[in-house]
Every structure is written in C-alpha cells, then in structure tokens.
Scaffold this active site. Structure first.
Site, PDB file in Angstrom:
ATOM      1  N   ASP A   1      -5.164 -10.010  12.770  1.00 45.59           N
ATOM      2  CA  ASP A   1      -5.334  -8.603  13.153  1.00 45.59           C
ATOM      3  C   ASP A   1      -4.468  -8.405  14.393  1.00 45.59           C
ATOM      4  O   ASP A   1      -4.866  -8.728  15.516  1.00 45.59           O
ATOM      5  CB  ASP A   1      -6.813  -8.298  13.435  1.00 45.59           C
ATOM      6  CG  ASP A   1      -7.036  -6.791  13.611  1.00 45.59           C
ATOM      7  OD1 ASP A   1      -6.139  -6.125  14.170  1.00 45.59           O
ATOM      8  OD2 ASP A   1      -8.090  -6.301  13.177  1.00 45.59           O
TER       9      ASP A   1
ATOM     10  N   LYS B   1     -14.439   1.340  15.192  1.00 42.54           N
ATOM     11  CA  LYS B   1     -13.157   0.625  15.146  1.00 42.54           C
ATOM     12  C   LYS B   1     -12.498   0.515  16.517  1.00 42.54           C
ATOM     13  O   LYS B   1     -11.948  -0.527  16.858  1.00 42.54           O
ATOM     14  CB  LYS B   1     -12.219   1.288  14.145  1.00 42.54           C
ATOM     15  CG  LYS B   1     -11.033   0.431  13.815  1.00 42.54           C
ATOM     16  CD  LYS B   1     -10.481   0.665  12.429  1.00 42.54           C
ATOM     17  CE  LYS B   1     -11.303  -0.005  11.349  1.00 42.54           C
ATOM     18  NZ  LYS B   1     -10.838   0.219  10.018  1.00 42.54           N
TER      19      LYS B   1
ATOM     20  N   ASN C   1       0.850  -1.195   0.000  1.00 36.01           N
ATOM     21  CA  ASN C   1       0.000   0.000   0.000  1.00 36.01           C
ATOM     22  C   ASN C   1       0.881   1.238   0.000  1.00 36.01           C
ATOM     23  O   ASN C   1       2.098   1.148   0.072  1.00 36.01           O
ATOM     24  CB  ASN C   1      -0.962  -0.034   1.187  1.00 36.01           C
ATOM     25  CG  ASN C   1      -0.209  -0.113   2.495  1.00 36.01           C
ATOM     26  OD1 ASN C   1       0.535   0.784   2.863  1.00 36.01           O
ATOM     27  ND2 ASN C   1      -0.365  -1.235   3.200  1.00 36.01           N
TER      28      ASN C   1
HETATM   29  O1  C5P Z   1      -8.733  -2.569  10.446  1.00 35.54           O
HETATM   30  P1  C5P Z   1      -7.816  -1.512  10.022  1.00 35.54           P
HETATM   31  O2  C5P Z   1      -6.792  -1.977   9.034  1.00 35.54           O
HETATM   32  O3  C5P Z   1      -8.459  -0.249   9.565  1.00 35.54           O
HETATM   33  O4  C5P Z   1      -7.037  -1.108  11.378  1.00 35.54           O
HETATM   34  C1  C5P Z   1      -5.921  -0.306  11.375  1.00 35.54           C
HETATM   35  C2  C5P Z   1      -5.159  -0.503  12.649  1.00 35.54           C
HETATM   36  O5  C5P Z   1      -5.024  -1.895  12.918  1.00 35.54           O
HETATM   37  C3  C5P Z   1      -3.754   0.029  12.563  1.00 35.54           C
HETATM   38  O6  C5P Z   1      -3.345   0.454  13.841  1.00 35.54           O
HETATM   39  C4  C5P Z   1      -2.976  -1.170  12.063  1.00 35.54           C
HETATM   40  O7  C5P Z   1      -1.607  -1.067  12.422  1.00 35.54           O
HETATM   41  C5  C5P Z   1      -3.698  -2.318  12.740  1.00 35.54           C
HETATM   42  N1  C5P Z   1      -3.757  -3.575  11.968  1.00 35.54           N
HETATM   43  C6  C5P Z   1      -3.247  -4.726  12.511  1.00 35.54           C
HETATM   44  N2  C5P Z   1      -3.336  -5.913  11.842  1.00 35.54           N
HETATM   45  C7  C5P Z   1      -3.956  -5.989  10.646  1.00 35.54           C
HETATM   46  C8  C5P Z   1      -4.500  -4.820  10.100  1.00 35.54           C
HETATM   47  C9  C5P Z   1      -4.407  -3.638  10.777  1.00 35.54           C
HETATM   48  O8  C5P Z   1      -2.700  -4.658  13.597  1.00 35.54           O
HETATM   49  N3  C5P Z   1      -4.006  -7.133  10.039  1.00 35.54           N
END
Ligand code: C5P
Length: 392
Positions: free
Chosen positions: A302, A333, A208
């Site tokens: 996550d 979130k 990204n």
């Molecule tokens: O769900 P989303 O990607 O929007 O969440 C963003 C947050 O979650 C950020 O702090 C990112 O570092 C973390 N994240 C994570 N593991 C993932 C995706 C996002 O820890 N697989």
C-alpha cells in the site's frame, strides 16, 4: 488579478486585430502594463499609432530594431507575466508550433516559457485544416491555453467556426491565468495517474478502468499554478512537464520514491491494483483441459499508507473510489492511510468518475473537515482540490 501585471499581446494579421484595441483599454483600465508586439501583417489592420496610444508604450515589430543591449525577443519575454496572442492566424499558430522564429512575435513565442494564451481567428476552412489542427494540438500539449474561435458570420463572407471568441472570454482567461499562476510557485507537485497493469503473462494482465484523466487534470492545474510538476502515469500523456511512464504498482512505487524526498505535494490519484500475480509466466499460458483455473495473487504494497508512515514535511493526498457509503468509508480510509487529505468519489454513478470528463467529489482533512465539490469538469475539480489543499 490583472492590476500591476505585465501583459504582452501579440497581434497577427487578421481582420479581428481591430477588436484588440478595446481589449487593451480594458486591461489598462484594470491597472495592467500592456505592451504589444505585431507581425508586420497586423499593421494592415491596425495602426502602430493607435496601439502606441492605447498601450502608452512603444509598439514592437521589427526583430533587429534593437534599442537596448538585450535583444527585444528576450527582454520582452522576460518582462511579461503572460503572453496573449490575439487574433492568432493559422500562419502564426503553425510557425510557433513548429518552433519557427522568423519575426519578432514568433521569436518571442519561441523564447517564452510562462503562460501563453492563444485566441485563433481565421476562415472556417482554415480552422478545419488538418495541419492547423495538429499545430493547435501541439501548442496545447506544450501548455498553451487555446481559446477556441466561435461560430458565426466571418469577415470573409463565410459563416462557420473561425471568428475570434468574445473579448470578455479573453479578458477572463487572462485574469484567471494570472490569478492562478503564482499559487504553487516554487512547489514540487508529484501526481500519480491511471490504473496499474499487473502482468499475468506476456499477453495478459489485470488492470482497472481508471482513465488517468483526473490525475492529468490535477497535474495540469498544478502546472498552471506555477508548480514544478512530475506526473507518474500508466497512460501515455503528452505534457509540458516531466512525466514518468510506469506499468505496475511496484514500478509506480519505485518512481514515487525517486521523487518523494524534495516533494511538497504528492497527489495519489492513480488506481493502484491491490494484488499482483504471484507467478508471472515468461511464456504465454496455454489453454488446457481444465474447466477452471486459479491465479494466485499476492498483495501489493500500500504505497500511500507506507509513504505516510515515513513522510516528513510532504503534504500527501489520497484518493478513494467507493460504490456505497462514500462519507463513512472515506472517513475510515483517511485514518487507515494516514494521509493529510482524502478525495473520495462515488463510482456507482455513471455520469462522473471513471473514464468520465466530469467528477463530483468530497474532500476530507485529518481534522474531520469535509468539503463537497459539486459536479463539474475534472479541470474545475482539479483546481478546487489544489486550491483547498494549498490554502489550508
Ligand atoms: O485502499 P484504496 O485502494 O481504496 O486506496 C486508494 C488510495 O490509495 C489511492 O490514493 C491510491 O493511489 C492508493 N493506493 C496505494 N497503494 C495500493 C492501493 C492504493 O497507494 N496498493
């Protein structure tokens, strides 16, 4: 707060040395203890007696003029809360950058591990010299704050960039650095930065646009606030603190778990890929006759949500990038992730966020409090985020 702080001023041999006399008075008036160390050349521009009177202290020049059992370069660097080198000549800047310690001032700089502010002043052609530029960059990388010279009439007769920045700017930089330097003392702060890279084959990947600049700014701000910092990053950054280079989400997860146990603050500003390729190919995938091909993806852990389920005393900050309904999405979130704070930025705007030097964010806590930090440089936003979470 400058009051009761120990400020060590290094004066080098440039015409702007005389200006530092007024600065010493300002620091003294604010209640600081000031000591001066001069290069021998500096005394061509200001007298020892003037500096002695203004600081009400002995002026330090010679390395082997030892009055105590402890060598001066160690006792002075232990004594100082901050070291300011102003004016800093090309010569002294370059020596310090290379680790040369051939006089008392450069020896102190070599032994100094606290905050250092450097205000260069020199002829404009010297300022443009590639060697000087590289050395400035080196010092910045090691954590020194450089107060760039200003453009104007120079004592050597030239007009250009090279004159010492204003005394007000130097005073404020010292004041600000002293204000910040203790706020996260004895705290371990782990920051993640950059977009993860999920390999498809040896030459292709999914990633990204995250530049890692926000995470880097947070790590630097935490360092300036006295924290023990670890930056886990997918980008190559040279920093004065520990960095751990990772590539994929899984690597990032492992690196975070290595550090998490004794961490006080974890700030997850990295853009972690939600999915990775299911079947990584060891060999480069060949183009076939198919008009379309399908890549099968599997969900990445996550990391943030998992950590928050198991955390003990750590304060965990998540980030989210949203292209619509920023506040509502951020509210849901923070609940979903279970983190203590969530910083949300609007990626539909071109002037902030991804790859930009600026940002504008809202920050939420678990109790539903929301604060907005208006558009500013990522450095300023980083400081505001850390101040908010560390004073709550
Ligand atoms: O769900 P989303 O990607 O929007 O969440 C963003 C947050 O979650 C950020 O702090 C990112 O570092 C973390 N994240 C994570 N593991 C993932 C995706 C996002 O820890 N697989």
């Amino acid at each position: 707060m400058i009051q009761n702080k120990n400020i060590l001023i290094g004066i080098t041999g440039g015409i702007a040395a005389y200006k530092i006399c007024a600065l010493i008075r300002d620091f003294k008036k604010s209640g600081a203890e000031v000591k001066v160390v001069c290069t021998p050349n500096a005394l061509n521009f200001v007298t020892k007696l003037t500096l002695q009177n203004l600081t009400q202290n002995n002026v330090f020049i010679e390395e082997f003029d030892i009055k105590d059992w402890k060598p001066e370069h160690i006792s002075l660097s232990d004594w100082a809360d901050i070291m300011l080198i102003a004016p800093a000549t090309a010569n002294t800047i370059s020596k310090i950058a290379q680790g040369i310690a051939d006089n008392l001032l450069t020896s102190i700089a070599c032994a100094f591990s606290k905050k250092m502010i450097i205000a260069p002043a020199m002829n404009c052609k010297m300022w443009q010299n590639e060697g000087v530029k590289e050395n400035i960059k080196k010092l910045e990388t090691r954590g020194a704050e450089i107060l760039e010279p200003e453009t104007g009439f120079l004592a050597c007769g030239y007009t250009g960039k090279g004159r010492l920045c204003s005394l007000e700017k130097i005073y404020n930089a010292v004041d600000e650095a002293l204000n910040y330097s203790d706020k996260l003392k004895d705290q371990k702060v782990v920051v993640t930065a950059g977009g993860t890279i999920e390999d498809i084959d040896p030459v292709r990947y999914i990633s990204n646009y995250s530049s890692g600049k926000m995470g880097l700014s947070i790590a630097k701000a935490a360092y300036d606030m006295g924290a023990q910092v670890v930056l886990i990053t997918t980008k190559d950054f040279e920093c004065p603190f520990k960095t751990v280079k990772v590539k994929s989400a899984i690597e990032m997860q492992n690196a975070i778990y290595e550090e998490f146990g004794n961490t006080n603050y974890l700030i997850m500003s990295a853009a972690v890929a939600d999915y990775r390729v299911k079947n990584y190919s060891d060999q480069k995938l060949k183009k076939g006759n198919e008009e379309t091909i399908t890549l099968e993806l599997v969900k990445n852990p996550d990391i943030l949500a998992e950590l928050c389920k198991n955390k003990t005393s750590q304060v965990v900050v998540g980030f989210c990038a949203e292209s619509e309904n920023l506040t509502e999405n951020a509210k849901s979130k923070i609940e979903k992730k279970g983190c203590d704070y969530l910083v949300a930025n609007d990626i539909s705007r071109r002037d902030i966020g991804f790859n930009s030097n600026d940002n504008e964010v809202i920050i939420l806590d678990k109790e539903g409090n929301i604060n907005k930090f208006e558009k500013a440089s990522k450095k300023v936003i980083a400081r505001k985020i850390l101040e908010w979470i560390s004073t709550k």
